[in-house]
Design an enzyme around this catalytic site. Structure first.
Site, PDB file in Angstrom:
ATOM      1  CG  ASP A 248      -0.265  -0.143   2.377  1.00  0.00           C
ATOM      2  OD1 ASP A 248       1.128   0.342   2.504  1.00  0.00           O
ATOM      3  OD2 ASP A 248      -0.998  -0.256   3.563  1.00  0.00           O
TER       4      ASP A 248
ATOM      5  CG  ASP B 216      -5.810  -5.166   2.026  1.00  0.00           C
ATOM      6  OD1 ASP B 216      -5.499  -4.834   3.325  1.00  0.00           O
ATOM      7  OD2 ASP B 216      -6.433  -4.526   1.283  1.00  0.00           O
TER       8      ASP B 216
ATOM      9  CB  CYS C   9     -11.791 -25.854   7.940  1.00  0.00           C
ATOM     10  SG  CYS C   9     -10.227 -25.019   7.596  1.00  0.00           S
TER      11      CYS C   9
ATOM     12  CB  CYS D 191      -6.615 -25.345   8.076  1.00  0.00           C
ATOM     13  SG  CYS D 191      -7.391 -25.409   9.439  1.00  0.00           S
TER      14      CYS D 191
ATOM     15  CB  CYS E 267     -10.055 -28.039  10.787  1.00  0.00           C
ATOM     16  SG  CYS E 267     -10.653 -26.470  11.319  1.00  0.00           S
TER      17      CYS E 267
ATOM     18  CG  HIS F 129      -9.509 -22.155  11.332  1.00  0.00           C
ATOM     19  ND1 HIS F 129     -10.187 -22.893  10.550  1.00  0.00           N
ATOM     20  CD2 HIS F 129     -10.682 -21.072  11.416  1.00  0.00           C
ATOM     21  CE1 HIS F 129     -11.485 -22.706  10.265  1.00  0.00           C
ATOM     22  NE2 HIS F 129     -11.485 -21.541  10.841  1.00  0.00           N
TER      23      HIS F 129
END
Length: 375
Positions: free
Chosen positions: A93, A271, A309, A311, A314, A340
């Site tokens: 940015d 973002d 999920c 991931c 999880c 997560h």
């Protein structure tokens, strides 16, 4: 060799679209969510773990990196990519929002913003030209034009004057970027539309940006306290004012239901610090809505955070264990929760890309809201 920057739209479904940005450091699938690596780190995660979640690109912060460790030092150390071990695209940015919101004793003029660091009180001047220089020294792949981001509740005349100055700064940013030598030959520059919630001001801003010409276009000045309803009302017209053949980036957004509603209205990139910040504070995002792992009801809950999920958090740990880590203030709790949340956001983006490609996005969005917003 891959070209410097290109964007193609693979499929549309209503205003929603899915596509790909090609850059020298890799491809970015859109709609895309960029985890925020403010100070050369996505907090509580290794860069390789961020990539494993499915993230194609991350965001770095010009304001924070210019103050610490410093742009010139970063260049001497080989640039942001090698410094933090992230070899894929990075968007930086411009620093304008943080200068206004974090620093002390700001003095805003046509030239730029004079400010004191929130770290040590040292005095600095940030202009469009200096912002471009800093982002070049960092080695950014997608550079953002320097702008001012006024709150929507400021008087109309102030918002109009701010927008007009941001457009003059956009032209100065373009001119300074184009003199960046090798960096300009391999990086991209995005302009930022301003105008708060006003359709006419947004149209004037978009016209000015199109005349200057950018690789992509961001929608700034939202997610600054106006609320979701007002944000969506603005997104009903703002993306349509920008070029159809360029990426549209909604800055600083947001919650999972914000992302779905924005994609519905034609946004390609996002973002936000929310998934990492919330993870560090015990909140997890799930397909059935957010949950607070500090709550005592999870103390003996052996279920995963989210059964849908994929991931590692999880797959491996229970809600009870995460509750314990968070209550005990253990660093591992922040790490697992952040992992997560970032993974959930990437899975949501992939689900939206799939739904658009299959021409079933409206049904996906309705189902998502029905489950996510039911509590």
């Amino acid at each position: 060799m891959t070209e410097r920057f290109s964007f193609r739209i693979d499929a549309t479904d209503g205003k929603a679209r899915t596509g790909r940005i090609a850059m020298l450091r890799g491809e970015i699938r859109t709609p895309a969510f960029m985890p925020v690596g403010t100070a050369a780190t996505v907090k509580a995660m290794k860069p390789e773990a961020v990539r494993k979640t499915g993230a194609d690109i991350i965001l770095g912060n010009t304001y924070h990196l210019m103050l610490r460790p410093g742009a010139e030092r970063m260049a001497r150390l080989g640039g942001l990519h090698s410094f933090m071990n992230w070899q894929r695209p990075i968007l930086t940015d411009s620093g304008g929002y943080q200068v206004m919101s974090l620093s002390e004793l700001n003095k805003l003029t046509e030239e730029g913003v004079e400010f004191r660091s929130h770290l040590d009180g040292s005095k600095h001047m940030l202009t469009p030209e200096r912002s471009m220089e800093i982002q070049r020294l960092l080695g950014s792949d997608i550079v953002m034009a320097f702008d001012e981001c006024p709150r929507a509740d400021r008087p109309f005349a102030e918002i109009e004057a701010s927008m007009e100055m941001s457009m003059r700064w956009a032209k100065r940013s373009r001119d300074a970027f184009d003199t960046g030598g090798d960096h300009a030959a391999r990086a991209a520059l995005f302009g930022i539309q301003q105008g708060a919630l006003d359709e006419g001001l947004r149209a004037r801003s978009a016209a000015a940006l199109r005349e200057i010409g950018f690789d992509g276009y961001a929608i700034g000045g939202l997610a600054v306290g106006e609320g979701q309803e007002a944000m969506f009302a603005t997104l009903d017209f703002a993306p349509d004012q920008l070029p159809e053949d360029a990426p549209r980036y909604l800055m600083g957004v947001g919650k999972p239901d914000d992302l779905v509603g924005a994609v519905e209205r034609g946004i390609d990139m996002f973002d936000c610090v929310l998934p990492s910040r919330s993870g560090r504070n015990g909140q997890a995002f799930t397909w059935n809505g957010p949950i607070n792992l500090r709550n005592a009801r999870f103390a003996e809950d052996l279920e995963p955070l989210d059964s849908r999920c994929a991931c590692d958090t999880c797959a491996t740990y229970s809600r009870a264990y995460l509750h314990h880590l968070i209550k005990a203030g253990e660093i591992l709790g922040a790490m697992l929760m952040t992992e997560h949340n970032i993974a959930f956001y990437q899975q949501l983006m992939q689900a939206m890309r799939d739904a658009i490609g299959a021409a079933r996005f409206a049904g996906f969005a309705d189902d998502f809201r029905r489950n996510y917003c039911k509590t």
